[in-house]
Design an enzyme around this catalytic site. Structure first.
Site, short mmCIF file in Angstrom:
data_model
loop_
_atom_site.label_atom_id
_atom_site.label_comp_id
_atom_site.label_asym_id
_atom_site.label_seq_id
_atom_site.Cartn_x
_atom_site.Cartn_y
_atom_site.Cartn_z
N LYS A 38 40.84 53.28 43.14
CA LYS A 38 39.82 53.91 42.38
C LYS A 38 38.84 54.66 43.23
O LYS A 38 38.24 53.97 44.26
CB LYS A 38 39.08 52.98 41.44
CG LYS A 38 38.00 53.51 40.52
CD LYS A 38 37.94 52.57 39.29
CE LYS A 38 37.15 53.07 38.24
NZ LYS A 38 37.23 54.50 37.94
N GLY A 43 36.58 49.26 49.13
CA GLY A 43 37.63 49.52 49.98
C GLY A 43 38.15 50.80 49.97
O GLY A 43 38.81 51.32 50.92
N CYS A 44 38.19 51.57 48.64
CA CYS A 44 38.64 52.87 48.71
C CYS A 44 37.58 53.83 49.50
O CYS A 44 38.28 54.94 50.08
CB CYS A 44 38.99 53.45 47.15
SG CYS A 44 40.02 52.34 46.11
N THR A 45 36.42 53.78 49.44
CA THR A 45 35.41 54.45 50.15
C THR A 45 35.64 54.23 51.57
O THR A 45 35.94 55.34 52.39
CB THR A 45 34.21 54.05 49.72
OG1 THR A 45 33.95 54.37 48.16
CG2 THR A 45 33.09 54.73 50.58
N ALA A 48 39.18 56.12 52.72
CA ALA A 48 38.72 57.56 52.46
C ALA A 48 37.91 58.30 53.75
O ALA A 48 38.42 59.24 54.37
CB ALA A 48 38.22 57.78 51.11
#
Length: 154
Positions: A38, A43-45, A48
């Site tokens: 998401k 974690g995704c930030t 990325a």
């Protein structure tokens, strides 16, 4: 589940600017295809931002970095703007591509079960075959690990 040496499943998905990106259009390049749950989550930030920081090194190695999540293209646009990301994000709203790659799975969190993305990365060689893969990825230092694998494979 896909394995090393398998032909990467075809995909055509809209990027953050609603431009369709297809694997067939990237033949001859290495592709770092990473699936994440998401936009704008911690974690995704981190993942990325780490791939964005390493992007010049990947480009020097003739590699394209593509992130895929079920988020909309509008969500991707906001995520890119907020974090100043330079990587391409693809919208798999139907989760069809995630299912084809075997990363759309039953997950458990706080006693609840639900379907979601298992954080995974596929390194696809210039002929379209999976050269390396990571499942249940731990975000810390992952982009660097992928870059090292790519250097070794070349």
């Amino acid at each position: 589940m896909l394995k090393i040496g398998d032909k990467a499943p075809a995909l055509s998905l809209p990027n953050q600017d609603n431009v369709e990106i297809s694997l067939r259009d990237l033949e001859g390049k290495w592709i770092v295809l990473y699936f994440y749950p998401k936009d704008s989550t911690p974690g995704c930030t981190t993942e990325a931002c780490d791939f964005t920081a390493a992007l010049p090194a990947f480009e020097d190695l003739n590699a394209v970095v593509l992130g895929i999540s079920p988020d909309s293209t509008a969500s991707h646009q906001k995520f890119i703007a907020k974090q100043k990301l330079e990587i391409t994000l693809l919208s798999d709203a139907s989760t069809e591509v995630a299912q084809n790659y075997g990363v759309w799975q039953l997950k458990k969190f706080c006693g609840k079960e639900y379907m979601g993305i298992v954080r995974s990365t596929f390194l696809i060689d210039p002929s379209g075959k999976i050269a390396k893969l990571w499942t249940n990825v731990k975000v810390k230092d992952h982009a660097n690990e992928v870059k090292k694998a790519l250097e070794t494979l070349q």
